[in-house]
Design a protein around this motif. Structure first.
Motif, mmCIF file in Angstrom:
data_model
loop_
_atom_site.group_PDB
_atom_site.id
_atom_site.type_symbol
_atom_site.label_atom_id
_atom_site.label_comp_id
_atom_site.label_asym_id
_atom_site.label_seq_id
_atom_site.Cartn_x
_atom_site.Cartn_y
_atom_site.Cartn_z
ATOM 1 N N ILE A 335 0.837 -1.195 0.000
ATOM 2 C CA ILE A 335 0.000 0.000 0.000
ATOM 3 C C ILE A 335 0.875 1.249 0.000
ATOM 4 O O ILE A 335 2.037 1.216 0.392
ATOM 5 N N GLY A 336 0.276 2.346 -0.449
ATOM 6 C CA GLY A 336 0.995 3.624 -0.511
ATOM 7 C C GLY A 336 1.101 4.253 0.859
ATOM 8 O O GLY A 336 0.425 5.245 1.147
ATOM 9 N N ALA A 337 1.928 3.672 1.719
ATOM 10 C CA ALA A 337 2.125 4.187 3.074
ATOM 11 C C ALA A 337 3.608 4.113 3.398
ATOM 12 O O ALA A 337 4.103 3.082 3.833
ATOM 13 N N GLY A 338 4.313 5.212 3.147
ATOM 14 C CA GLY A 338 5.735 5.276 3.444
ATOM 15 C C GLY A 338 6.070 6.601 4.099
ATOM 16 O O GLY A 338 5.195 7.445 4.320
ATOM 17 N N GLY A 339 7.330 6.799 4.393
ATOM 18 C CA GLY A 339 7.740 8.039 5.043
ATOM 19 C C GLY A 339 7.401 9.270 4.234
ATOM 20 O O GLY A 339 7.153 10.352 4.788
ATOM 21 N N GLY A 340 7.368 9.126 2.902
ATOM 22 C CA GLY A 340 7.069 10.273 2.052
ATOM 23 C C GLY A 340 5.610 10.403 1.680
ATOM 24 O O GLY A 340 5.234 11.341 0.953
ATOM 25 N N SER A 341 4.741 9.493 2.151
ATOM 26 C CA SER A 341 3.317 9.535 1.785
ATOM 27 C C SER A 341 2.674 10.812 2.318
ATOM 28 O O SER A 341 2.835 11.171 3.490
ATOM 29 N N LEU A 342 1.939 11.480 1.450
ATOM 30 C CA LEU A 342 1.380 12.793 1.774
ATOM 31 C C LEU A 342 -0.027 12.673 2.342
ATOM 32 O O LEU A 342 -0.797 11.786 1.965
ATOM 33 N N ALA A 343 -0.363 13.611 3.232
ATOM 34 C CA ALA A 343 -1.673 13.612 3.886
ATOM 35 C C ALA A 343 -2.506 14.790 3.415
ATOM 36 O O ALA A 343 -1.978 15.835 3.027
ATOM 37 N N ARG A 349 -14.075 15.532 5.913
ATOM 38 C CA ARG A 349 -13.298 16.087 7.025
ATOM 39 C C ARG A 349 -12.540 14.982 7.772
ATOM 40 O O ARG A 349 -12.466 14.959 8.992
ATOM 41 N N GLN A 350 -11.986 14.063 6.985
ATOM 42 C CA GLN A 350 -11.168 13.000 7.548
ATOM 43 C C GLN A 350 -9.753 13.105 6.984
ATOM 44 O O GLN A 350 -9.562 13.454 5.817
ATOM 45 N N ILE A 351 -8.759 12.793 7.808
ATOM 46 C CA ILE A 351 -7.376 12.791 7.342
ATOM 47 C C ILE A 351 -7.145 11.534 6.503
ATOM 48 O O ILE A 351 -7.476 10.426 6.917
ATOM 49 N N ARG A 352 -6.601 11.721 5.318
ATOM 50 C CA ARG A 352 -6.244 10.615 4.437
ATOM 51 C C ARG A 352 -4.747 10.683 4.159
ATOM 52 O O ARG A 352 -4.183 11.762 4.030
ATOM 53 N N VAL A 353 -4.122 9.509 4.040
ATOM 54 C CA VAL A 353 -2.673 9.441 3.806
ATOM 55 C C VAL A 353 -2.392 8.557 2.601
ATOM 56 O O VAL A 353 -2.887 7.425 2.535
ATOM 57 N N GLY A 354 -1.570 9.079 1.640
ATOM 58 C CA GLY A 354 -1.180 8.307 0.474
ATOM 59 C C GLY A 354 -2.345 8.132 -0.500
ATOM 60 O O GLY A 354 -3.449 8.610 -0.245
ATOM 61 N N THR A 372 6.034 21.354 0.774
ATOM 62 C CA THR A 372 5.233 22.129 1.737
ATOM 63 C C THR A 372 4.082 21.317 2.318
ATOM 64 O O THR A 372 3.472 21.737 3.302
ATOM 65 N N ARG A 373 3.775 20.175 1.733
ATOM 66 C CA ARG A 373 2.658 19.362 2.220
ATOM 67 C C ARG A 373 3.153 18.361 3.265
ATOM 68 O O ARG A 373 4.282 17.866 3.170
ATOM 69 N N PRO A 374 2.320 18.047 4.268
ATOM 70 C CA PRO A 374 2.768 17.161 5.354
ATOM 71 C C PRO A 374 2.843 15.704 4.907
ATOM 72 O O PRO A 374 1.921 15.177 4.279
ATOM 73 N N ALA A 375 3.938 15.054 5.260
ATOM 74 C CA ALA A 375 4.129 13.633 4.979
ATOM 75 C C ALA A 375 4.251 12.872 6.294
ATOM 76 O O ALA A 375 4.330 13.468 7.372
ATOM 77 N N VAL A 376 4.291 11.550 6.208
ATOM 78 C CA VAL A 376 4.409 10.711 7.400
ATOM 79 C C VAL A 376 5.676 11.070 8.178
ATOM 80 O O VAL A 376 5.665 11.116 9.414
ATOM 81 N N THR A 377 6.764 11.345 7.482
ATOM 82 C CA THR A 377 8.012 11.717 8.158
ATOM 83 C C THR A 377 7.844 13.003 8.955
ATOM 84 O O THR A 377 8.436 13.155 10.038
ATOM 85 N N ASP A 378 7.060 13.949 8.449
ATOM 86 C CA ASP A 378 6.796 15.179 9.202
ATOM 87 C C ASP A 378 6.078 14.864 10.508
ATOM 88 O O ASP A 378 6.389 15.424 11.567
ATOM 89 N N ALA A 379 5.110 13.962 10.446
ATOM 90 C CA ALA A 379 4.392 13.567 11.662
ATOM 91 C C ALA A 379 5.332 12.860 12.630
ATOM 92 O O ALA A 379 5.311 13.125 13.843
ATOM 93 N N TYR A 423 -0.532 13.338 15.323
ATOM 94 C CA TYR A 423 -1.118 12.154 15.959
ATOM 95 C C TYR A 423 -2.154 11.524 15.037
ATOM 96 O O TYR A 423 -2.145 10.302 14.787
ATOM 97 N N GLY A 424 -3.052 12.339 14.493
ATOM 98 C CA GLY A 424 -4.077 11.833 13.591
ATOM 99 C C GLY A 424 -3.488 11.224 12.343
ATOM 100 O O GLY A 424 -3.901 10.139 11.897
ATOM 101 N N LEU A 425 -2.497 11.904 11.766
ATOM 102 C CA LEU A 425 -1.854 11.412 10.538
ATOM 103 C C LEU A 425 -1.205 10.055 10.802
ATOM 104 O O LEU A 425 -1.384 9.094 10.034
ATOM 105 N N ALA A 426 -0.453 9.953 11.902
ATOM 106 C CA ALA A 426 0.254 8.707 12.207
ATOM 107 C C ALA A 426 -0.725 7.569 12.477
ATOM 108 O O ALA A 426 -0.512 6.427 12.039
ATOM 109 N N GLU A 427 -1.811 7.860 13.199
ATOM 110 C CA GLU A 427 -2.793 6.816 13.486
ATOM 111 C C GLU A 427 -3.474 6.333 12.211
ATOM 112 O O GLU A 427 -3.750 5.138 12.046
#
Length: 691
Positions: A335-343, A349-354, A372-379, A423-427
């Motif tokens: 799945i598209g879930a890595g350190g660079g995956s963007l949120a 109104r839900q946080i989505r990642v990748g 400029t966009r938040p990624a998993v590594t930023d979280a 916290y939300g992004l990581a979860e």
């Protein structure tokens, strides 16, 4: 082999991992992937590890390489200008697919676009029947006329897929011969060589995919060989293939579709080697890098394999929503879930990642390279998992202010501050991976509570502890070199090649002589490919047939011993099938004939033997290097975590969570619910704290 100096290289979406093995010693580094010329990162990384080892590149005796370049080219549609030649009446097979609705109730269902538009698909009047006999002969003049028609269009590559060509390839061979004469600069891929199996949609699509990426991969592999030679590394270069083995550079250039899952396959081999060392028969391999996360079940120290997998699924967990590739492959969910995956925040109104990733250019916001966009590594940085001054061994300085700014912007529509948004992004990303693992386990009839997780890849040790909490997995191993696990796996893999054939046969019409001849010919073919990699090593053959009850849609794999393959007997085949069928489905079906659809022979050299495990000395508490605020999601609050240097851990040293065990290539997060102990081989063994 132990005296050899070997280099393993894994090109990922964000980092290129390089591992140099000198006897028992390993030297590794991570370099940002250079998209325009991927070989540049390899050269840079090679010089870095050679400097660490104090050797020159000309001392390297073997290079083994795996890459996501083939996968990325298919997903992003960056292949060559390609044509398909097929049987008249079958022009639209790759667009019609199997007509399966993978999401039954979605009225707006969108099927993935085929790799080739309709105007790039051409037909010829010819036909083989289901036994491989000629029904409509192919006129050479028709092929020559079609070649003349194709010439001015400027195709770089041509795929040839004819009906039932896996049984009789005479017409495909004629087409290739004519194209070689009339269009000498154009690359040609024929289905009877790329994927000689039944089911025309999967076979045609695989052949088109091979043709589509062949010019790109052949050019890249040629440039890589030249650049390495210019730098003094004139040793043989081999490629990891999707089935978990190694093939020659020449074979890889001819059949690049076999490289589509080469990087993840190396990771599964790495995990299987660790499982063998620890005597573990049920392992969940978790590989999380900069762009994707890969999860694989390893039973009896052998990764599960399959004949078909899908690239670029449009629905994350839905079989049928992607592009099928019909080749031998280690079975895993990606799945598209890595350190660079963007949120982002969606319309609900839900946080989505990748699955969109920042990659290495520009990378997450904290890289300071324009993102400029938040990624998993930023979280991970904002939550305290990462040290901004010592990321990637200090080679990349992270900018906490940029991460906070990006996360504040993500959280603004939800009235969240940067920490809460992180916290939300990581979860979300951890739950995505946990769901993928649950689905994969259910599909294979497994209970993950019985499994041990082995985590590797630059981002996996940051998230594995939380994943274990979510999945109920009680034990987690993080081996030495986890940050570059796939590249190490390349150095543990055997040379291998799997030959497959589709020859339909019912057990009621079983022909022992035909079976023995077929399997013998396939064994010779597979062994020939392996001999191009190693001229002297002992080669073992693994035989497999795919069987089903007559009329069923799909088969199950049945393994045969060499004696069962060379002295085939229908009663033996039936007994093996019924035992496996009952194990999978709980019962057999009385009174139905059984049929074989696919035959496979895998020729392989011996895999690397796992080092013997040494007893762990008496436990002692590890000394903390310092402390850092770490957000523990299970507690929902910030905790004071000990920071421990992995290099300082002696065998038997115990680290109580919450803690951070740091090294150059990754950081291991030990949650409050876990404790860790250092094993003599350097593995960090993390287990659940008994309450």
């Amino acid at each position: 082999m132990q005296n050899h100096i070997r280099l393993g290289v894994d090109i990922g979406g964000t980092f290129t991992d390089v591992v140099l093995e000198v006897g028992k010693d390993q030297f590794s580094t991570k370099v940002l992937t250079t998209y325009a010329a991927p070989e540049n990162a390899i050269i840079d990384g090679m010089h870095q590890v050679c400097a660490k080892a104090g050797i020159a590149p000309n001392a390297i005796s073997q290079i083994i390489h795996g890459t996501t370049l083939a996968t990325n080219a298919l997903i992003e549609g960056r292949g060559a200008k390609t044509a398909l030649i097929t049987t008249q009446g079958f022009r639209d097979v790759i667009e019609m697919r199997t007509e399966s609705r993978f999401e039954q109730y979605d009225l707006n269902l969108t099927l993935p676009e085929p790799l080739l538009p309709r105007q790039h698909r051409f037909t010829l009047s010819e036909r083989m029947d289901a036994q491989g006999k000629v029904l409509v002969p192919l006129d050479r003049a028709d092929v020559e006329a079609l070649a003349d028609q194709l010439a001015p269009i400027g195709f770089e590559s041509i795929a040839v897929g004819l009906i039932h060509a896996y049984l009789n390839d005479a017409h495909e061979q004629m087409i290739r011969d004519v194209l070689a004469e009339k269009l000498p600069g154009v690359m040609v891929s024929i289905s009877s060589e790329v994927s000689p199996q039944m089911r025309e949609y999967e076979r045609f699509n695989t052949t088109v995919a091979n043709a589509y990426i062949k010019p790109l991969m052949k050019s890249y592999l040629g440039r890589l060989k030249g650049r390495l030679a210019d730098e003094g590394a004139v040793c043989p270069i081999f490629l990891m293939h999707s089935g978990g083995g190694i093939i020659s550079l020449e074979s890889a250039a001819e059949f690049p579709v076999r490289l589509v899952e080469s990087g993840p396959a190396g990771g599964a081999v790495f995990a299987a080697n660790i499982a063998a060392r620890y005597g573990l028969n049920k392992v969940l391999s978790f590989d999380m890098g900069g762009t994707t996360a890969k999860i694989c079940l390893i039973k009896d120290q052998t990764p599960k394999t399959a004949r078909v997998f899908e690239v670029a699924r449009t629905y994350r967990f839905k079989k049928g929503s992607g592009m099928p590739i019909s080749i031998p492959v280690i079975d895993m969910v990606e799945i598209g879930a890595g350190g660079g995956s963007l949120a982002h925040v969606d319309a609900m109104r839900q946080i989505r990642v990748g699955p969109e990733s920042a990659g290495s250019e520009p990378g997450p916001a904290c890289y300071g390279r324009g993102g400029t966009r938040p990624a998993v590594t930023d979280a991970d940085l904002t939550l305290g998992k990462l040290d901004p001054d010592n990321f990637a061994g200090g080679s990349i300085k992270l900018h906490s202010d940029a991460s906070n700014a990006a996360l504040n912007e993500l959280g603004a529509p939800l009235d969240m501050d940067a920490l809460t948004a992180a916290y939300g992004l990581a979860e979300v990303v951890d739950e995505n991976m946990a769901n993928a693992a649950r689905v994969h386990a259910v599909e294979n009839g497994e209970d993950l509570a019985d499994y041990t997780m082995i985590a590797f890849g630059g981002a996996a040790p940051l998230h594995a502890g939380r994943l274990c909490e979510k999945l109920g997995v009680k034990r987690l191993l993080v081996p030495t070199g986890a940050g570059v696990g796939s590249a190490i796996g390349f150095l543990r893999a055997p040379f291998s090649f799997e030959a497959t054939r589709s020859v339909y046969m019912k057990l009621s019409d079983f022909a022992p002589v035909t079976v023995k001849t077929l399997l013998s010919d396939m064994e010779a073919e597979a062994t020939g490919f392996v001999r191009t990699c190693d001229a002297t090593a002992p080669i073992h053959s693994e035989f497999k047939v795919y069987m089903r009850y007559t009329g069923q849609g799909w088969e199950i794999p049945i393994s045969l011993t060499a004696d069962q393959a060379m002295y085939p007997d229908p009663a033996t085949f039936q007994a093996l099938f019924e035992a496996e069928y009952e194990a999978l489905f709980g019962r057999t079906v009385a009174g139905m004939d059984i049929e074989i659809t696919v035959w496979a022979v895998n020729a392989t050299t011996d895999a690397a033997v796992a080092d013997a495990l040494i007893a762990t000395p008496d436990e002692s508490n590890a000394a903390a290097f310092g402390h850092r605020d770490l957000f523990d999601p299970a507690l929902g609050k910030v905790a004071k975590a000990a920071v421990v240097l992995r290099d300082n851990l002696v065998p038997g040293a115990v680290v109580q969570g919450p803690a951070l065990i740091t090294e150059d290539e990754t950081t291991i997060v030990v949650p409050t619910s876990r404790s860790a102990i250092a094993r003599p081989d350097g593995t960090i063994d993390i287990t659940e704290v008994q309450s």
